[in-house]
Motif scaffolding. Sequence first.
Motif, PDB file in Angstrom:
ATOM      1  N   MET A 127       0.765  -1.189   0.012  1.00  0.00           N
ATOM      2  CA  MET A 127       0.055   0.001  -0.011  1.00  0.00           C
ATOM      3  C   MET A 127       0.983   1.304   0.022  1.00  0.00           C
ATOM      4  O   MET A 127       1.779   1.384   0.672  1.00  0.00           O
ATOM      5  CB  MET A 127      -0.595  -0.014   1.344  1.00  0.00           C
ATOM      6  CG  MET A 127      -2.006   0.980   1.097  1.00  0.00           C
ATOM      7  SD  MET A 127      -3.080   1.001   2.595  1.00  0.00           S
ATOM      8  CE  MET A 127      -2.235   1.012   3.916  1.00  0.00           C
ATOM      9  N   ASP A 128       0.444   2.134  -0.958  1.00  0.00           N
ATOM     10  CA  ASP A 128       1.242   3.369  -0.818  1.00  0.00           C
ATOM     11  C   ASP A 128       0.850   4.204   0.508  1.00  0.00           C
ATOM     12  O   ASP A 128      -0.136   4.849   0.670  1.00  0.00           O
ATOM     13  CB  ASP A 128       0.855   4.234  -1.911  1.00  0.00           C
ATOM     14  CG  ASP A 128       1.682   5.529  -2.177  1.00  0.00           C
ATOM     15  OD1 ASP A 128       2.435   5.816  -1.165  1.00  0.00           O
ATOM     16  OD2 ASP A 128       1.491   6.206  -3.108  1.00  0.00           O
ATOM     17  N   MET A 129       2.046   4.444   1.383  1.00  0.00           N
ATOM     18  CA  MET A 129       1.585   5.015   2.522  1.00  0.00           C
ATOM     19  C   MET A 129       2.078   6.455   2.233  1.00  0.00           C
ATOM     20  O   MET A 129       1.883   7.369   3.357  1.00  0.00           O
ATOM     21  CB  MET A 129       2.544   4.223   3.580  1.00  0.00           C
ATOM     22  CG  MET A 129       2.274   3.239   3.821  1.00  0.00           C
ATOM     23  SD  MET A 129       0.874   2.713   4.963  1.00  0.00           S
ATOM     24  CE  MET A 129       1.411   3.017   6.459  1.00  0.00           C
ATOM     25  N   GLY A 130       2.422   6.755   1.364  1.00  0.00           N
ATOM     26  CA  GLY A 130       2.722   8.326   1.047  1.00  0.00           C
ATOM     27  C   GLY A 130       4.072   8.868   1.487  1.00  0.00           C
ATOM     28  O   GLY A 130       4.429   9.903   1.233  1.00  0.00           O
TER      29      GLY A 130
END
Lengths: 560, 692
Positions: free
Chosen positions: A1-4
């Motif tokens: 998941m792209d956590m930013g």
Amino acid sequence: MDMGGPLIVQSDMTILLDAHDPLFEEARVALSPFAVLEKSPEHMHTYRLTPLSLWNAASAGLGADAIENALARFSRYEVPSGVIHAARDFIARFGTLVLHDDPDADSTSELFLECADPAVAAEIAASRRLVKYLVPRPGGFGVLLADRGTVKQELIRLGRPVRDEARLSPGDPFTVSLRDTAASGSPFTLRPYQDDAVAAFMGGNTPGNGYGVIVLPCGSGKTVVGMAVMSAVGRKTLIVTTNIAAAHQWMDELHDKTAVAHDDIGEYSGERKIVKPITVATYQILTWRQEKGEEFPHFDLFRKQKWGLVIFDEVHLLPAPVFRVVAEIQAVRRLGLTATLVREDGHEEDVFSLVGPKRCDVPWKELERRGFIATAVCREVRIPLPQRDQIRYAAADQRARIRIAAENSRKVEAVLELVENHPEDRILVIGQYLDQLGALAQALKAPLITGKIPNPERERIYSDFKSGKERIIVVSKVANFAVDLPDASMAIQTSGTFGSRQEEAQRLGRILRPKKRNSYFYSLVSLYTIEEEFSSNRRRFLTEQGYRYAIEAWDEAEWN
Amino acid sequence: MELKRPAVEDWRDALVAGDTNSFLLLVRNYLGAVKTPYNKHELVSRLEAFMQAPENAAAIIGFLSDDELAVVAAVELLGPSAPTALVELFAYRMKPETLDAVVASLVDRLVLFRCPAADYALAVAPPLRDAALAVVDFGRFFETVPAKTAPEPAWLTGDLICTVFSFLFHGRKQFRKNGLLTKKAQEALVALAPELVHSQMPQLETRYSDVMECFRNTGVIEGVEDPSVNADAFGAVFDRADTGLVFEFAAARHCEVSEDGSSRSFVVDAKLLRNVFEAIPSEVTFGGMGLWRYVKYVATSCGCGQLTDFIVDLLVRFGFVHATKQGYSKPSGDASDAKRSAKTPKAKKADAAPRATPTVIVDGSHVVKVLPEADDDARRFVAVAARPERRDVVLSAIVDRDSAFDAFDAGIGADTLSRRLAELSGGPLPQSLLFSFESWEKEYQSVRLYFGFTIVAKGPSAMAMEHSPAMKRLDVRKLGDGIYFVATDARADIESALVKAGLRLPSRVTGATPGSRVRVRKAAHPKALDPASCRAVLEAKPGKARPNDGDRRIAALHRALKKLDRKDWELRELEARINKKIVLNEAQLKVADFPSVGRLEAGSLDFLGKARVAEDAIASGGAELDIQYKPKGGDVIRVLVVPVELRKETEGLVLVARISGTDKGIEIPISAVSKIRRLRKGFFGDRRHEQH
């Protein structure tokens, strides 16, 4: 998941790094070349972009684009434009001023500070603090070799870093070979982070390298790094340490891990003044002088020898007068070693500008995780004052309260109990007040080391401790630094210097040599006294390194 | 916004029930001579058909000027509203008398009418409504243009409010005796919250003063001399802030203080402020008075038009709307979002998944970090629990003995501190912190400061104190032998309980009497307001372009008039009607029928003329007169009157009248009148000046 992204870049030039982010490690590696690690607690590490860190990055060939890209890649939010702007500005300043040898000079003791920008040249020429060191010449200024450090320091204060391409004095050659097997018989090889530290310092022997500070945790082998640098440089070396015990430990280590002959290692201290290709001195002897206001006679040790390398051990303790002489020896390679670059006088920047920038900094918990330093269990034990002392404490002024709290007589009983609970551990009991330490030594039937104990006696006690003859020793603050007791696995701190973070960390450092068991650090604090506040401050450096303290209170009932 | 608009039946009824003379004048103008006997309903139907004929409707609409269209737009926007609403909406654009004239003209031109079913409020005439509204550009009315760049977000944020509160709450010796912050404290506060200083107005009198004023008005800062910071009052701000903390806080800027200073009432309700804010689109910039007019419109629609000045002031003052060279623009995004700080950058990737990590981080050094994603509640709790140290994208605050004691003062115990911080940080807290909370609480509780009444009772009185049901109901706490404490400042309650317990009432209270805290009252709640409907008005584009041939038509009518063979005074009257745009086509010139309206103006020595003008006005049923006269020994006076009668006196005729708009009577000798001018009522009774 792209956590930013794991980074939060803030407009005050600090960068927070989320230690739980999947990209943590990658981001850490990317940040290290241009940002200084300030804190590394368990969740969020703090880095800072400083002019020095950026100039250091620039000197290593890192450009503003690369820095911007790294920040943008790992940042969770948009990077504040002010940060990018400031970083670009600082990077752009590097290279405006170049210090190099002056082929036109009459003497080899002159350098040339090249300045291509007339506006910058005018700014520099207008500086009152610099004017006496600079001789205006076409395209720049002439600088005396002896003023090299001072000029660089002042220019940094002006926000004008110097690319120092003047050659370093080679110094007299002297080979230092590291052994594969130590004289003691144990195998010896550099650990990866020690290799990295040496490489970071040497920088491929290119201009702009060969001076700087290496920050490694206590017990992680800074002395070994120093010896490895000596080996890489291959020149006569002066090592300056905090005290005679530390000097002797350096000498022992050199004997143990290098092939340098005993006769080639000299001690320059209050006791002996022997100068050899490898000389180990102390800060005390260097800063000794007959009368206040006189010159420091032993500074000649720096000036009259052709050293190829000077090592400042525990560089955070570098005394203010020594800064002056360090400014003079800018042509000599300089290595600062420390675990806690925290100075209560706020002179960290002077260390960086005169000794050199931080070249390497490894978080304590990182080395603990990799097994290179011992896992330490930190506990603070709160002990109530006996009733009679509670009354004394309530009636006392602030200064007296500190003493009453520190010397809480119940601490002796607490130490005895802790010692009894740790029959397997080799224990240091460390304190501030001699009366208390005397009482503890008596109660524990353990030897006592204070500043009054002659050095040979101290070394005998240390030796007995190392050999296992003594399981417990009681020590004053003389053992705060640079005392290497590899088998110490437990420290009990009964009192300390107010809220000194550095002292707390250094004391913990005495038990961090890796071993097959956990180390225990107990700090005894008088309940409901000023000591609680001091303790809270003392813990900060270590908690910011990710150490967690457990606190327990020994209730009044337990003493009745 | 769905306001009830009059139906065509209302319009018809208005004409049928209205003044017959005015009605006939109107019909004769548009349809020609009226044969008697006439059927009023039938005439109304014919008039309606005339108006709806496409060429006539186009002509009426084509004659509308920009100002007239603006009035049509305003009438449509306001719907049935108070008579003053239109005047207020046009404040700063048209003088009331000019507006009166425009309205009268539009009524005569059948564009507007007064609806009896809506208390004679102005409305767009239903037969023309579609055609008129098709060319109305509401955006033009509010002087909007597309916004070029999004302005900075509002500087007032939940983060800022919590930070300033936290700074004040955990501060020590920060107030001077006059209630202001010390210079050192101000500097520390500004370092923590630099947005308190306006970049273009670096003095602290602006934003800083506003924030401090809000804290005072909400009772968070109590007292002027040696003030204190009240965490309960801060909690109350949150409790009231069901529509957003920033609005609740900002609304506190304007309040009315009771005479005794014990209570403060907010002038503007926070919900109204938020609704108005939401009704303002961020895609446009309001020029000139456009924003004021729009807010006026929005506020009027929920019965709060009188608060427009306050609302606009709050919007601009707190940065919800920014004043730029181009006009007023609203930042995009939600100003009520406490997560946003002035320094919070945008998330790098808009589509990034929400973070799984908590928004509050507590580390072993007892530093609490609040990430930008933290919500109002998290910030509020941290504000009370920890002292702010640094604030940027992330707020860093520290928990120590002092901050914990402050939290205990606010009624938050060690258990709550531990539990809530653990919840917010999503994991167990460092043991050292848990231990410290407990230890500090024990220490805190070892000294207690009570606020209330202490009762000292001995012997049988002590027995009564401890066992009397009346005293038990008061929750009396025994502090020591014969020493009791009641946590109330209501002396009457204690006296009553003591009497019931059979104890003799103490004649006086020993020691200082407790003070009372400021009570905060919310503003009156406005009627419901739907921001989206308001915005829709601005988003609607005109259905078609307004015909721009009014001048050409008038010129053509004048040319046609010259060819007509009618009496001179009729030609003059028709010429006047053309100029008044109540003649739409040449046919109307031919059929127009109009009885003489008599003399309209006389002056100076034309004694008979002056009397005739007055008589005609009286005969018309009360047309107003504009009179200039010189009383004995005085200067010339100009007055607008409604004539009542002409009375013969020995010195000559005297006009008995009532000053317009008042009940005040006046008597003016005709001989003293230097000029008298009759103001004719419009067809529907709207006053306007006759023009010759």
